[in-house]
Design a protein around this motif. Structure first.
Motif, mmCIF file in Angstrom:
data_model
loop_
_atom_site.group_PDB
_atom_site.id
_atom_site.type_symbol
_atom_site.label_atom_id
_atom_site.label_comp_id
_atom_site.label_asym_id
_atom_site.label_seq_id
_atom_site.Cartn_x
_atom_site.Cartn_y
_atom_site.Cartn_z
ATOM 1 N N ASP A 237 0.824 -1.314 -0.170
ATOM 2 C CA ASP A 237 -0.036 0.025 0.085
ATOM 3 C C ASP A 237 1.108 1.341 0.006
ATOM 4 O OD1 ASP A 237 1.161 -0.469 2.741
ATOM 5 O OD2 ASP A 237 -0.967 -0.179 3.592
ATOM 6 N N PHE A 238 1.666 0.930 -0.716
ATOM 7 C CA PHE A 238 2.653 2.604 -0.671
ATOM 8 C C PHE A 238 3.395 2.749 0.404
ATOM 9 C CE2 PHE A 238 0.643 1.161 -4.691
ATOM 10 C CZ PHE A 238 1.724 1.847 -5.481
ATOM 11 N N LYS A 239 3.200 2.460 1.718
ATOM 12 C CA LYS A 239 3.835 2.807 2.562
ATOM 13 C C LYS A 239 5.244 2.615 3.009
ATOM 14 C CE LYS A 239 -0.226 3.329 5.442
ATOM 15 N NZ LYS A 239 -1.076 2.703 6.618
ATOM 16 N N THR A 240 5.896 3.341 3.411
ATOM 17 C CA THR A 240 8.154 3.735 3.606
ATOM 18 C C THR A 240 8.265 3.603 4.595
ATOM 19 O OG1 THR A 240 8.007 4.385 1.323
ATOM 20 C CG2 THR A 240 10.102 3.640 2.942
ATOM 21 N N ARG A 241 9.009 1.441 4.399
ATOM 22 C CA ARG A 241 9.484 2.188 6.216
ATOM 23 C C ARG A 241 11.177 1.733 6.155
ATOM 24 N NH1 ARG A 241 6.636 -3.796 7.991
ATOM 25 N NH2 ARG A 241 4.783 -3.209 8.028
ATOM 26 N N THR A 242 12.052 2.720 7.129
ATOM 27 C CA THR A 242 13.685 2.152 6.974
ATOM 28 C C THR A 242 14.250 1.772 8.048
ATOM 29 O OG1 THR A 242 12.994 4.578 5.375
ATOM 30 C CG2 THR A 242 14.951 4.076 6.426
ATOM 31 N N ARG A 243 15.105 1.037 8.225
ATOM 32 C CA ARG A 243 15.892 0.011 9.491
ATOM 33 C C ARG A 243 17.197 1.010 9.722
ATOM 34 N NH1 ARG A 243 10.675 0.983 10.061
ATOM 35 N NH2 ARG A 243 9.451 -0.502 10.443
ATOM 36 N N ASN A 244 18.262 1.555 9.992
ATOM 37 C CA ASN A 244 19.254 1.684 9.977
ATOM 38 C C ASN A 244 20.276 0.750 10.976
ATOM 39 O OD1 ASN A 244 19.876 3.736 12.136
ATOM 40 N ND2 ASN A 244 18.177 4.113 10.386
ATOM 41 N N GLN A 245 21.094 0.397 10.853
ATOM 42 C CA GLN A 245 22.136 -0.143 12.232
ATOM 43 C C GLN A 245 23.836 0.743 12.064
ATOM 44 O OE1 GLN A 245 21.908 -4.244 12.928
ATOM 45 N NE2 GLN A 245 23.670 -4.357 13.841
ATOM 46 N N THR A 246 24.136 1.384 13.201
ATOM 47 C CA THR A 246 25.655 1.378 12.684
ATOM 48 C C THR A 246 26.521 0.654 12.649
ATOM 49 O OG1 THR A 246 24.422 3.874 13.651
ATOM 50 C CG2 THR A 246 27.219 3.393 13.692
ATOM 51 N N LEU A 247 27.941 0.591 12.329
ATOM 52 C CA LEU A 247 28.256 -0.344 12.402
ATOM 53 C C LEU A 247 29.816 -0.477 13.517
ATOM 54 C CD1 LEU A 247 28.739 -1.215 8.924
ATOM 55 C CD2 LEU A 247 27.756 -1.999 10.260
ATOM 56 N N PRO A 248 30.234 -0.763 13.823
ATOM 57 C CA PRO A 248 31.636 -0.290 15.246
ATOM 58 C C PRO A 248 32.747 0.493 13.643
ATOM 59 C CG PRO A 248 31.194 -3.289 15.024
ATOM 60 C CD PRO A 248 30.561 -2.282 14.258
ATOM 61 N N ASP A 249 32.846 -0.607 12.845
ATOM 62 C CA ASP A 249 33.632 0.291 11.825
ATOM 63 C C ASP A 249 33.257 0.386 10.428
ATOM 64 O OD1 ASP A 249 36.012 0.020 13.376
ATOM 65 O OD2 ASP A 249 35.357 -1.763 13.401
ATOM 66 N N PRO A 250 33.165 1.399 9.446
ATOM 67 C CA PRO A 250 33.061 2.198 8.121
ATOM 68 C C PRO A 250 33.431 0.117 7.327
ATOM 69 C CG PRO A 250 34.096 3.770 9.016
ATOM 70 C CD PRO A 250 34.459 2.723 10.030
ATOM 71 N N THR A 251 32.027 0.322 6.692
ATOM 72 C CA THR A 251 32.697 -0.870 5.201
ATOM 73 C C THR A 251 32.337 -0.586 4.604
ATOM 74 O OG1 THR A 251 31.905 -2.832 5.024
ATOM 75 C CG2 THR A 251 30.064 -1.896 5.271
ATOM 76 N N GLN A 252 33.173 -1.851 3.209
ATOM 77 C CA GLN A 252 32.541 -1.280 1.997
ATOM 78 C C GLN A 252 32.424 -2.735 0.864
ATOM 79 O OE1 GLN A 252 36.858 -0.095 0.049
ATOM 80 N NE2 GLN A 252 35.536 1.288 0.107
ATOM 81 N N LEU A 253 32.057 -3.530 2.361
ATOM 82 C CA LEU A 253 31.578 -5.167 1.666
ATOM 83 C C LEU A 253 30.683 -5.550 2.236
ATOM 84 C CD1 LEU A 253 35.438 -6.294 3.895
ATOM 85 C CD2 LEU A 253 34.726 -6.465 1.428
ATOM 86 N N ALA A 254 30.986 -6.059 1.014
ATOM 87 C CA ALA A 254 29.632 -6.243 0.524
ATOM 88 C C ALA A 254 28.823 -7.496 1.652
ATOM 89 C CB ALA A 254 29.009 -7.352 -1.043
ATOM 90 N N GLU A 255 29.747 -8.545 1.794
ATOM 91 C CA GLU A 255 29.163 -9.173 3.202
ATOM 92 C C GLU A 255 29.010 -9.150 4.150
ATOM 93 O OE1 GLU A 255 28.803 -13.024 4.591
ATOM 94 O OE2 GLU A 255 29.443 -12.734 2.462
ATOM 95 N N VAL A 256 29.560 -7.245 4.603
ATOM 96 C CA VAL A 256 29.444 -7.626 6.185
ATOM 97 C C VAL A 256 27.437 -6.135 5.784
ATOM 98 C CG1 VAL A 256 30.048 -5.072 7.468
ATOM 99 C CG2 VAL A 256 31.663 -6.319 6.710
ATOM 100 N N ILE A 257 27.548 -5.801 4.662
ATOM 101 C CA ILE A 257 26.439 -5.382 4.448
ATOM 102 C C ILE A 257 25.319 -5.895 4.524
ATOM 103 C CG2 ILE A 257 24.770 -3.820 2.637
ATOM 104 C CD1 ILE A 257 27.634 -3.170 1.619
ATOM 105 N N TYR A 258 25.192 -7.513 3.959
ATOM 106 C CA TYR A 258 23.823 -8.324 4.084
ATOM 107 C C TYR A 258 24.385 -8.936 5.315
ATOM 108 C CZ TYR A 258 22.428 -12.581 3.090
ATOM 109 O OH TYR A 258 21.124 -13.683 3.118
ATOM 110 N N ARG A 259 25.270 -9.274 5.607
ATOM 111 C CA ARG A 259 25.586 -10.208 7.351
ATOM 112 C C ARG A 259 24.179 -8.746 8.204
ATOM 113 N NH1 ARG A 259 28.007 -13.895 9.387
ATOM 114 N NH2 ARG A 259 29.307 -15.878 7.032
ATOM 115 N N THR A 260 24.377 -7.553 8.104
ATOM 116 C CA THR A 260 23.825 -6.593 8.918
ATOM 117 C C THR A 260 22.550 -5.887 8.934
ATOM 118 O OG1 THR A 260 26.541 -5.030 9.055
ATOM 119 C CG2 THR A 260 23.686 -4.158 9.278
ATOM 120 N N ALA A 261 22.160 -6.676 7.037
ATOM 121 C CA ALA A 261 20.841 -5.554 6.722
ATOM 122 C C ALA A 261 19.711 -7.063 6.084
ATOM 123 C CB ALA A 261 21.185 -5.647 5.577
ATOM 124 N N SER A 262 20.599 -8.287 7.341
ATOM 125 C CA SER A 262 19.674 -9.295 6.884
ATOM 126 C C SER A 262 18.700 -9.757 7.815
ATOM 127 C CB SER A 262 20.420 -11.203 6.611
ATOM 128 O OG SER A 262 19.471 -11.898 5.977
#
Length: 330
Positions: A237-262
């Motif tokens: 029904d077009f309602k947006t949900r946004t969730r976020n989580q701060t990491l201990p260190d900055p990342t540019q790795l797909a694996e870290v992003i996935y393991r946090t977002a999943s």
């Protein structure tokens, strides 16, 4: 039109998947040629930018029109794509001119002809006038810019609020915005709209991984990393949900992003149907700060080394040369 609607209207359509990495690389090459003309280049989107050519006549020994014609020719010869050029004395009119003669167009709106040029145009050509405002103006009997040119600013503001002031100015070709060449990137993201609504957690998770891979690829290409992972969902029904989580260190790795977002995605998949899924990183920092070795988690260090090895193989043999199992189709 979202792809799922297009396929509903035309189920036999042949869909060619986009190659975003290629588009980004070509856009970067085009902007490099733009910056040969002037340092005042303001990207608007991946395929559009404003250039301020004020004062460049002496440098290039040519008028702005000649310089832009040379640029269009150079882009076509060196990069192999065509462009449309709109030239005028402010951003609003330059944008309007660029849309007049596509594709491979070249249009100029001079200062002296501004009012007469705008007069015959529909109000929908004014920046910021969408369908809703166009309908509202039509109810007032206003369909052409010439009608707005005859009205006083206070009358327009009385009818349309702050938008009335914009209508007054733009109908007369007045735009005081400057070309702003520096835009700090605040986030890097990727998202997809589904052809049908999805509620199944496993299916959503399969879609999540390639999005994380795209974000990581873009971050690495830009030399950036992110300290916060952001998950975006849009319900049926077009309602947006946004969730976020701060990491201990900055990342540019797909694996870290996935393991946090999943895990964030898992918490949201409780039977709700979604039509869009997106993931990104924010709190950007220099890529050199990304993913320091974790002495307390040797497995994380091994995963990081494996992903960097995959990056080297992809750079040599292509993006499809090596993928993770979770990235393969069911």
């Amino acid at each position: 039109m979202p792809m799922f609607k297009a396929l509903a209207a035309c189920p036999d359509a042949v869909v060619l998947k986009p190659d975003m990495a290629k588009y980004v690389a070509v856009a970067r090459d085009v902007r490099a040629l733009m910056r040969d003309l002037t340092p005042l280049v303001e990207p608007v989107s991946i395929d559009e930018a404003f250039l301020d050519l004020s004062g460049t006549e002496r440098l290039h020994h040519a008028s702005a029109a000649v310089s832009m014609a040379r640029l269009a020719k150079r882009i076509e010869e060196e990069i192999g794509i065509t462009v449309s050029v709109g030239l005028s004395h402010n951003k609003f009119l330059a944008k309007m001119a660029s849309d007049l003669d596509k594709p491979r167009g070249f249009a100029v709106i001079g200062r002296e002809e501004t009012l007469s040029f705008l007069a015959s145009k529909p109000v929908s050509m004014i920046w910021g006038v969408g369908k809703a405002l166009e309908t509202k103006l039509a109810r007032e009997g206003i369909t052409r810019i010439s009608q707005l040119q005859k009205m006083e600013e206070h009358d327009l503001m009385a009818r349309f609020g702050s938008m009335g002031s914009r209508l007054y100015r733009l109908s007369r070709g007045l735009d005081s915005r400057h070309v702003e060449p520096v835009h700090e990137t605040k986030s890097i993201s990727a998202e997809t709209t589904f052809m049908r609504d999805i509620s199944d957690r496993a299916e959503l998770d399969r879609i999540l991984w390639p999005l994380c891979d795209k974000v990581a690829t873009r971050a690495k290409a830009a030399g950036l990393s992110g300290s916060t992972v952001v998950l975006k969902l849009k319900t049926a029904d077009f309602k947006t949900r946004t969730r976020n989580q701060t990491l201990p260190d900055p990342t540019q790795l797909a694996e870290v992003i996935y393991r946090t977002a999943s895990p964030m995605l898992a918490r949201e998949t409780t039977g709700t149907s979604f039509r869009l899924l997106g993931v990104g990183i924010s709190g950007l920092a220099d890529g050199d700060l990304a993913d320091p070795p974790d002495m307390l988690d040797p497995a994380a260090t091994r995963r990081a080394e494996a992903e960097r090895a995959m990056d080297r193989l992809r750079a040599k043999f292509g993006d499809k040369s090596i993928v993770k199992g979770r990235g393969m189709k069911k």
